[in-house]
Design an enzyme around this catalytic site. Structure first.
Site, mmCIF file in Angstrom:
data_model
loop_
_atom_site.group_PDB
_atom_site.id
_atom_site.type_symbol
_atom_site.label_atom_id
_atom_site.label_comp_id
_atom_site.label_asym_id
_atom_site.label_seq_id
_atom_site.Cartn_x
_atom_site.Cartn_y
_atom_site.Cartn_z
ATOM 1 N N ASP A 189 49.701 40.695 32.966
ATOM 2 C CA ASP A 189 48.826 40.495 34.124
ATOM 3 C C ASP A 189 47.603 39.635 33.811
ATOM 4 O O ASP A 189 46.963 39.123 34.713
ATOM 5 C CB ASP A 189 48.424 41.826 34.792
ATOM 6 C CG ASP A 189 47.761 42.793 33.844
ATOM 7 O OD1 ASP A 189 47.617 42.470 32.648
ATOM 8 O OD2 ASP A 189 47.409 43.900 34.299
ATOM 9 N N ARG A 190 47.285 39.464 32.520
ATOM 10 C CA ARG A 190 46.126 38.634 32.178
ATOM 11 C C ARG A 190 46.543 37.205 31.863
ATOM 12 O O ARG A 190 47.698 36.962 31.519
ATOM 13 C CB ARG A 190 45.420 39.196 30.958
ATOM 14 C CG ARG A 190 44.783 40.529 31.219
ATOM 15 C CD ARG A 190 43.923 40.951 30.046
ATOM 16 N NE ARG A 190 43.227 42.175 30.422
ATOM 17 C CZ ARG A 190 42.131 42.622 29.857
ATOM 18 N NH1 ARG A 190 41.591 41.958 28.869
ATOM 19 N NH2 ARG A 190 41.562 43.733 30.278
ATOM 20 N N ASP B 85 51.187 43.297 29.113
ATOM 21 C CA ASP B 85 51.991 43.602 30.302
ATOM 22 C C ASP B 85 52.030 42.448 31.299
ATOM 23 O O ASP B 85 52.507 42.622 32.428
ATOM 24 C CB ASP B 85 51.486 44.885 30.977
ATOM 25 C CG ASP B 85 50.055 44.763 31.438
ATOM 26 O OD1 ASP B 85 49.283 44.030 30.801
ATOM 27 O OD2 ASP B 85 49.701 45.410 32.449
ATOM 28 N N ASP C 180 48.968 38.660 28.403
ATOM 29 C CA ASP C 180 48.723 39.856 27.591
ATOM 30 C C ASP C 180 49.954 40.764 27.522
ATOM 31 O O ASP C 180 51.051 40.380 27.957
ATOM 32 C CB ASP C 180 47.525 40.642 28.127
ATOM 33 C CG ASP C 180 47.829 41.345 29.432
ATOM 34 O OD1 ASP C 180 48.670 40.832 30.191
ATOM 35 O OD2 ASP C 180 47.252 42.410 29.700
ATOM 36 N N LYS D 157 46.855 41.674 39.161
ATOM 37 C CA LYS D 157 46.569 40.347 38.633
ATOM 38 C C LYS D 157 47.846 39.822 37.994
ATOM 39 O O LYS D 157 48.733 40.601 37.661
ATOM 40 C CB LYS D 157 45.406 40.386 37.659
ATOM 41 C CG LYS D 157 45.569 41.343 36.507
ATOM 42 C CD LYS D 157 44.245 41.472 35.769
ATOM 43 C CE LYS D 157 44.329 42.506 34.669
ATOM 44 N NZ LYS D 157 43.286 43.519 34.760
ATOM 45 N N SER E 156 48.467 47.730 28.437
ATOM 46 C CA SER E 156 47.982 46.368 28.644
ATOM 47 C C SER E 156 47.788 45.597 27.342
ATOM 48 O O SER E 156 48.732 45.408 26.592
ATOM 49 C CB SER E 156 46.703 46.420 29.468
ATOM 50 O OG SER E 156 46.303 45.121 29.824
ATOM 51 N N HIS E 157 46.562 45.217 27.065
ATOM 52 C CA HIS E 157 46.265 44.359 25.921
ATOM 53 C C HIS E 157 45.971 45.158 24.655
ATOM 54 O O HIS E 157 45.655 44.577 23.629
ATOM 55 C CB HIS E 157 45.065 43.489 26.274
ATOM 56 C CG HIS E 157 43.944 44.297 26.852
ATOM 57 N ND1 HIS E 157 44.011 44.820 28.127
ATOM 58 C CD2 HIS E 157 42.797 44.728 26.324
ATOM 59 C CE1 HIS E 157 42.916 45.517 28.358
ATOM 60 N NE2 HIS E 157 42.171 45.488 27.285
HETATM 61 C C1 G1P Z 1 39.086 46.167 31.344
HETATM 62 C C2 G1P Z 1 38.462 45.000 32.065
HETATM 63 C C3 G1P Z 1 38.733 45.100 33.550
HETATM 64 C C4 G1P Z 1 40.236 45.201 33.790
HETATM 65 C C5 G1P Z 1 40.821 46.329 32.966
HETATM 66 C C6 G1P Z 1 42.339 46.364 33.055
HETATM 67 O O1 G1P Z 1 38.537 47.371 31.799
HETATM 68 O O2 G1P Z 1 37.082 44.935 31.814
HETATM 69 O O3 G1P Z 1 38.185 44.007 34.205
HETATM 70 O O4 G1P Z 1 40.508 45.413 35.139
HETATM 71 O O5 G1P Z 1 40.471 46.180 31.590
HETATM 72 O O6 G1P Z 1 42.925 45.184 32.579
HETATM 73 P P1 G1P Z 1 37.350 48.150 31.041
HETATM 74 O O7 G1P Z 1 37.849 48.399 29.638
HETATM 75 O O8 G1P Z 1 36.189 47.216 31.016
HETATM 76 O O9 G1P Z 1 37.111 49.384 31.846
HETATM 77 ZN ZN ZN Z 2 47.253 43.836 31.193
#
Ligand code: G1P
Ligand code: ZN
Length: 549
Positions: free
Chosen positions: A288-289, A286, A284, A382, A119-120
């Protein structure tokens, strides 16, 4: 079911790795950890072992293009062939954004998909890598499945693979790999078609194509570049250059592909500069954000979900809504819209997987998280670009700038000031002790005063899924105050080094003269009380957070 004799299936002896436990969003570890021999194969075999023989027909496979993506795809393809899959659909170049993968799983009715992404989190040899498994509904595997995968990973003694040359990932085409069909397809087209069916593309084309309304989309050198170019610049005729940082890079250009005010600095600087565009957005690693910015400020994701809900009737695909949901730490802004519109509103634990059942059961249409995640029933993830188009559609329909829409929203519903403070990479033992200390005092906190704030209620959030009855406990400590404010403490389930403490804070304001105050200053008394109650400094040694959103 394994391949027929004659196909070169190879059994490789292995030993379990500790800690192959999917977190909030799949298995996420450093590239270094993933580079250990058999590490990736073990986890993938654990996924396959939890799928019954009749759920090994077809898969979708792709990733966010980060370092290790292509190599992992080739290895997973061989494993899928050896484990008896009939067909795997792969995005060209090994690319699939998370929402596009979800779209393909649903469109082709596959048994699920594997998405390679952290992801990010940063990429490159020193960055992170990740593997997510999504089920046949297109959504992240629920906790029962991730627990089964973790259990399977703990007792592996072998995995199956086969010997075959690499597939050419860079051209669309159909290949045979050890008797399995591999379809390399355009990663963008199906997804772009899906969005085209939901939004008023004619109105958007008129707005973006005319040059009257200037916008910028920052793909942060991550996966959404090709998607945004196709949708914004080609189909909606926005001028070339609307998409910035549009080339996916293995290390995201050295950046941190997290669309927030800290990491999307190029976009933020542009929006704060002379002659800013009317609208800015970013996605982000991938895809989804999302982060959306109007001229004059950014739109908090909690507010964004509320605004989308309140204006959904203006968007062709969302004329009527079944209900809405938000993750627990997300502010209650959307609850106010839901109450006014008589819509069911659900509060789920953090993580998109908890929305899956509500969406599948037709109970909700829109959902979102404070962590820059918004989405709907169109897929089971998302979706960053979707959120951007939703906003653009509302702007086109109302003929008003984003910030004006937000201001009117606050005047109508009141404003939920919201912020999240992250303390990253803190000592795990200290972070656990902080949480344990809060849990122990849940009963004694109500009635106590800390600075200006008096605690009225304290609990540890547990969720009972209304569809399948499953219960998830320990999802975050919630403290409510007499002032109407709320704070939430939880530990991240996506980090790869130490622990990350997240402190979420919100307070509702109805007074029309107090709707445009500075968020941090407004919430300072509540944040101070929260820090004192939890002993943040004593447990973590930190006096200030690393990231404030
Ligand atoms: C974080 C975000 C959560 C999101 C997840 C995946 O998870 O807080 O809302 O679904 O990334 O993108 P966390 O690191 O808080 O467990
Ligand atoms: Zn992501």
């Amino acid at each position: 079911m394994n391949r027929e004799p004659g196909v070169a299936v190879r059994r490789v002896e292995t030993r379990p790795f500790e800690g192959q436990k999917p977190g909030t969003s799949g298995l996420r570890k450093s590239v270094r950890e993933f580079a250990e021999p058999h590490y990736l194969e073990n986890f993938v075999q654990a996924i396959f072992n939890t799928l019954g023989g009749d759920a090994r027909d077809a898969l979708v496979l792709g990733g966010d293009g980060r370092y290790g993506n292509r190599d992992a795809i080739q290895r997973i393809l061989r494993q899928a062939a050896a484990n008896g899959f009939r067909r795997v659909i792969v995005g060209r170049g090994g690319i699939l954004s998370t929402p596009a993968a979800s779209c393909l799983i649903r469109k082709h009715g596959t048994d699920g998909g594997i998405i390679l992404s952290a992801s990010h989190n940063p990429g490159g040899p020193d960055g992170d890598f990740g593997v997510k498994f999504n089920g046949a509904n297109g959504g992240p595997a629920p906790e029962s499945v991730t627990a089964a995968i973790h259990a399977a990973s703990g007792s592996l003694d072998h995995y199956l693979t086969c010997d075959a040359p690499d597939i050419d990932l860079d051209r669309d085409g159909c290949h045979d790999l050890c008797g399995m069909q591999v379809d390399v397809i355009d990663p963008v087209a199906d997804y772009a078609d899906l969005l085209e069916g939901l939004f008023d593309f004619d109105a958007l084309r008129e707005m973006l194509g005319s040059g009257r309304f200037r916008m910028r989309f920052d793909a942060m050198h991550a996966v959404t570049g090709p998607y945004a170019r196709e949708i914004l610049e080609r189909r909606l005729e926005a001028p070339a250059g609307t998409v910035m940082n549009g080339e996916p890079l293995e290390d995201f250009g050295g950046g941190h592909p997290d669309p927030n005010l800290v990491h999307a600095h190029a976009l933020v600087a542009l929006m704060n500069g002379d002659d800013p565009p009317a609208f800015g957005a970013a996605s982000d690693g991938d895809g989804d954000r999302n982060m959306v910015l109007g001229r004059g400020g950014y739109i908090n994701p909690c507010d964004s979900l509320a605004v989308l809900t309140a204006n959904a009737h203006l968007v062709p695909g969302y004329r009527s809504l079944a209900g809405v949901a938000r993750s627990m730490p997300t502010s209650r802004a959307v609850d106010r819209v839901a109450a006014a519109r008589n819509l069911p509103c659900y509060e789920t634990p953090t993580g998109w997987k908890f929305f899956g059942n509500l969406l599948d059961d037709g109970r909700i249409t829109l959902c979102g998280e404070e962590s820059f995640g918004t989405g709907s029933s169109h897929v089971r993830e998302k979706d960053g670009l979707w959120a951007v188009l939703f906003w653009l559609n509302i702007i086109a329909a109302r003929q008003q700038p984003a910030r004006a829409i937000l201001r009117e929203h606050w005047r109508q519903f009141g404003r939920d000031y919201f912020t999240r403070h992250d303390y990253e990479g803190v000592d795990s033992a200290g972070a656990e002790a902080l949480m344990a200390g809060l849990r122990e005092r849940l009963g004694s906190l109500p009635g106590q005063q800390f600075g200006e704030e008096v605690v009225t209620e304290a609990d540890d959030f547990a969720y009972e899924d209304p569809v399948d009855g499953s219960v998830s406990r320990g999802q975050g400590i919630r403290l409510y105050f007499e002032s109407g404010a709320r704070v939430v403490f939880r530990l991240s389930g996506t980090g790869t080094a130490g622990a990350t403490l997240r402190l979420y804070c919100e307070r509702y304001e109805r007074d029309p003269t107090l709707l445009e105050l500075d968020t941090q200053r407004t919430l300072a008394p509540v944040l101070d009380a929260a820090a004192a109650i939890a002993g943040i400094e004593a447990h973590t040694g930190r006096t200030t957070p690393d990231v404030i959103t």
